[in-house]
Design a protein around this motif. Structure first.
Motif, PDB file in Angstrom:
ATOM      1  N   TYR A  78       0.874  -1.178   0.000  1.00  0.00           N
ATOM      2  CA  TYR A  78       0.000   0.000   0.000  1.00  0.00           C
ATOM      3  C   TYR A  78       0.914   1.232   0.000  1.00  0.00           C
ATOM      4  O   TYR A  78       1.433   1.627   1.050  1.00  0.00           O
ATOM      5  N   PRO A  79       1.130   1.817  -1.185  1.00  0.00           N
ATOM      6  CA  PRO A  79       2.064   2.948  -1.264  1.00  0.00           C
ATOM      7  C   PRO A  79       1.377   4.308  -1.134  1.00  0.00           C
ATOM      8  O   PRO A  79       0.181   4.438  -1.412  1.00  0.00           O
ATOM      9  N   GLY A  80       2.127   5.306  -0.737  1.00  0.00           N
ATOM     10  CA  GLY A  80       1.572   6.659  -0.661  1.00  0.00           C
ATOM     11  C   GLY A  80       2.544   7.608  -0.002  1.00  0.00           C
ATOM     12  O   GLY A  80       3.642   7.202   0.403  1.00  0.00           O
ATOM     13  N   SER A  81       2.119   8.872   0.102  1.00  0.00           N
ATOM     14  CA  SER A  81       2.973   9.869   0.765  1.00  0.00           C
ATOM     15  C   SER A  81       2.763   9.811   2.279  1.00  0.00           C
ATOM     16  O   SER A  81       3.689  10.032   3.056  1.00  0.00           O
ATOM     17  N   PHE A  82       1.530   9.571   2.693  1.00  0.00           N
ATOM     18  CA  PHE A  82       1.178   9.494   4.115  1.00  0.00           C
ATOM     19  C   PHE A  82       1.734  10.688   4.877  1.00  0.00           C
ATOM     20  O   PHE A  82       2.448  10.528   5.868  1.00  0.00           O
ATOM     21  N   GLY A 141      -8.526   7.893   7.006  1.00  0.00           N
ATOM     22  CA  GLY A 141      -8.900   7.303   5.713  1.00  0.00           C
ATOM     23  C   GLY A 141      -7.877   6.258   5.288  1.00  0.00           C
ATOM     24  O   GLY A 141      -8.231   5.164   4.834  1.00  0.00           O
ATOM     25  N   HIS A 142      -6.586   6.578   5.441  1.00  0.00           N
ATOM     26  CA  HIS A 142      -5.532   5.599   5.134  1.00  0.00           C
ATOM     27  C   HIS A 142      -5.681   4.373   6.044  1.00  0.00           C
ATOM     28  O   HIS A 142      -5.590   3.230   5.599  1.00  0.00           O
ATOM     29  N   ILE A 157      -8.227   1.885   5.032  1.00  0.00           N
ATOM     30  CA  ILE A 157      -7.789   1.040   3.906  1.00  0.00           C
ATOM     31  C   ILE A 157      -6.799  -0.021   4.415  1.00  0.00           C
ATOM     32  O   ILE A 157      -6.858  -1.190   4.021  1.00  0.00           O
ATOM     33  N   LYS A 197      -4.611   0.587  -3.736  1.00  0.00           N
ATOM     34  CA  LYS A 197      -4.853   2.027  -3.819  1.00  0.00           C
ATOM     35  C   LYS A 197      -6.229   2.316  -3.263  1.00  0.00           C
ATOM     36  O   LYS A 197      -7.165   1.540  -3.484  1.00  0.00           O
ATOM     37  N   GLY A 198      -6.349   3.433  -2.573  1.00  0.00           N
ATOM     38  CA  GLY A 198      -7.662   3.845  -2.087  1.00  0.00           C
ATOM     39  C   GLY A 198      -8.283   4.793  -3.093  1.00  0.00           C
ATOM     40  O   GLY A 198      -7.567   5.572  -3.723  1.00  0.00           O
ATOM     41  N   ARG A 250     -11.179   7.756  -3.519  1.00  0.00           N
ATOM     42  CA  ARG A 250     -12.139   8.612  -2.842  1.00  0.00           C
ATOM     43  C   ARG A 250     -13.212   9.069  -3.818  1.00  0.00           C
ATOM     44  O   ARG A 250     -14.289   8.538  -3.865  1.00  0.00           O
ATOM     45  N   THR A 294     -13.185   4.059  -0.694  1.00  0.00           N
ATOM     46  CA  THR A 294     -13.140   4.648   0.641  1.00  0.00           C
ATOM     47  C   THR A 294     -14.443   4.405   1.407  1.00  0.00           C
ATOM     48  O   THR A 294     -15.494   4.236   0.793  1.00  0.00           O
ATOM     49  N   TYR A 313     -14.981   8.834   5.224  1.00  0.00           N
ATOM     50  CA  TYR A 313     -13.635   9.371   4.967  1.00  0.00           C
ATOM     51  C   TYR A 313     -13.486   9.886   3.543  1.00  0.00           C
ATOM     52  O   TYR A 313     -12.389  10.207   3.108  1.00  0.00           O
ATOM     53  N   LEU A 341     -11.695  13.131   3.095  1.00  0.00           N
ATOM     54  CA  LEU A 341     -10.470  13.284   3.892  1.00  0.00           C
ATOM     55  C   LEU A 341      -9.198  13.067   3.083  1.00  0.00           C
ATOM     56  O   LEU A 341      -9.053  12.071   2.376  1.00  0.00           O
ATOM     57  N   SER A 393      -4.648  14.050   3.261  1.00  0.00           N
ATOM     58  CA  SER A 393      -3.556  14.586   4.078  1.00  0.00           C
ATOM     59  C   SER A 393      -3.467  16.099   3.893  1.00  0.00           C
ATOM     60  O   SER A 393      -3.187  16.825   4.859  1.00  0.00           O
TER      61      SER A 393
HETATM   62  P1  ADP Z   1      -3.269  12.018  -0.003  1.00  0.00           P
HETATM   63  O1  ADP Z   1      -2.170  13.021   0.225  1.00  0.00           O
HETATM   64  O2  ADP Z   1      -4.151  12.417  -1.160  1.00  0.00           O
HETATM   65  O3  ADP Z   1      -4.055  11.690   1.218  1.00  0.00           O
HETATM   66  P2  ADP Z   1      -1.471   9.664  -0.275  1.00  0.00           P
HETATM   67  O4  ADP Z   1      -0.448   9.652  -1.352  1.00  0.00           O
HETATM   68  O5  ADP Z   1      -0.933   9.767   1.100  1.00  0.00           O
HETATM   69  O6  ADP Z   1      -2.562  10.767  -0.597  1.00  0.00           O
HETATM   70  O7  ADP Z   1      -2.450   8.423  -0.379  1.00  0.00           O
HETATM   71  C1  ADP Z   1      -2.037   7.096  -0.459  1.00  0.00           C
HETATM   72  C2  ADP Z   1      -3.189   6.251  -0.908  1.00  0.00           C
HETATM   73  O8  ADP Z   1      -4.265   6.344   0.018  1.00  0.00           O
HETATM   74  C3  ADP Z   1      -3.773   6.612  -2.272  1.00  0.00           C
HETATM   75  O9  ADP Z   1      -4.127   5.410  -2.908  1.00  0.00           O
HETATM   76  C4  ADP Z   1      -5.003   7.418  -1.903  1.00  0.00           C
HETATM   77  O10 ADP Z   1      -5.990   7.354  -2.926  1.00  0.00           O
HETATM   78  C5  ADP Z   1      -5.462   6.701  -0.660  1.00  0.00           C
HETATM   79  N1  ADP Z   1      -6.259   7.544   0.229  1.00  0.00           N
HETATM   80  C6  ADP Z   1      -5.939   8.746   0.734  1.00  0.00           C
HETATM   81  N2  ADP Z   1      -6.928   9.228   1.521  1.00  0.00           N
HETATM   82  C7  ADP Z   1      -7.924   8.292   1.502  1.00  0.00           C
HETATM   83  C8  ADP Z   1      -9.231   8.201   2.083  1.00  0.00           C
HETATM   84  N3  ADP Z   1      -9.719   9.180   2.831  1.00  0.00           N
HETATM   85  N4  ADP Z   1      -9.970   7.086   1.829  1.00  0.00           N
HETATM   86  C9  ADP Z   1      -9.471   6.114   1.039  1.00  0.00           C
HETATM   87  N5  ADP Z   1      -8.263   6.142   0.448  1.00  0.00           N
HETATM   88  C10 ADP Z   1      -7.488   7.204   0.673  1.00  0.00           C
END
Ligand code: ADP
Length: 160
Positions: free
Chosen positions: A6-10, A16-17, A20, A87-88, A90, A119, A123, A126, A128
């Motif tokens: 599960y990749p992302g910037s977090f 919401g993260h 998932i 991937k999540g 929204r 999602t 959330y 929602l 970051s």
């Molecule tokens: P962001 O800055 O938009 O929150 P990230 O890069 O940190 O994004 O997100 C990582 C993953 O988590 C992505 O697949 C994003 O679509 C998903 N994500 C972010 N917020 C939510 C949420 N509220 N519900 C579901 N999935 C989410």
């Protein structure tokens, strides 16, 4: 063993993260939450802070690990012997970019699947960025980020 990434910037991890993460941990044997070091983005929190926040938040979920990576996601996925990218999703606004990324990743490595999780309704608004914006202005982010990290996130945002 079925491993998912599960990749992302977090920047930072939100409820919401976490939703998932919890839901995917019930489907896969192991979920690796991977914080991306993206040279095109200027994060608010350092990679160490983002990893540390995630570690605190997933502590009670035994099959979830936290890591960070640089470079191509598909290379990282292979290195970890994973088969799925989670991937999540929204809103419709997420779709176009995520669709493009998923197709590009499939082009780079067709053995890796991207799985989209919708999602939870509560959330859906929602992100970051929203947390950072509200937090910087001194607004209440108590229902947006997990309780374990709330104070640290709030303190940093107020002091930037
Ligand atoms: P962001 O800055 O938009 O929150 P990230 O890069 O940190 O994004 O997100 C990582 C993953 O988590 C992505 O697949 C994003 O679509 C998903 N994500 C972010 N917020 C939510 C949420 N509220 N519900 C579901 N999935 C989410």
């Amino acid at each position: 063993m079925n491993i998912a990434i599960y990749p992302g910037s977090f920047d930072p991890v939100t409820n919401g993260h976490l939703d998932i993460i919890k839901r995917s941990s019930k489907i896969f044997d192991k979920v690796i939450v991977a914080v991306a070091r993206n040279p095109n983005k200027t994060p608010m929190f350092t990679i160490q802070e983002r990893v540390n926040f995630l570690e605190r938040v997933v502590k009670s979920i035994p099959n979830v690990e936290v890591d960070h990576f640089e470079g191509l996601l598909v290379d990282y996925v292979k290195e970890k012997n994973a088969i799925v990218i989670i991937k999540g999703l929204r809103a419709i606004s997420d779709f176009e970019y995520e669709f493009q990324m998923a197709l590009m990743n499939r082009k780079l490595d067709k053995s890796i699947e991207t799985l989209f999780m919708m999602t939870s309704y509560k959330y859906s608004y929602l992100s970051s960025s929203m947390v950072k914006e509200i937090g910087k202005l001194g607004g209440c982010i108590g229902e947006l980020v997990p309780a374990e990290i709330l104070e640290d996130v709030q303190t940093k945002l107020i002091n930037v």
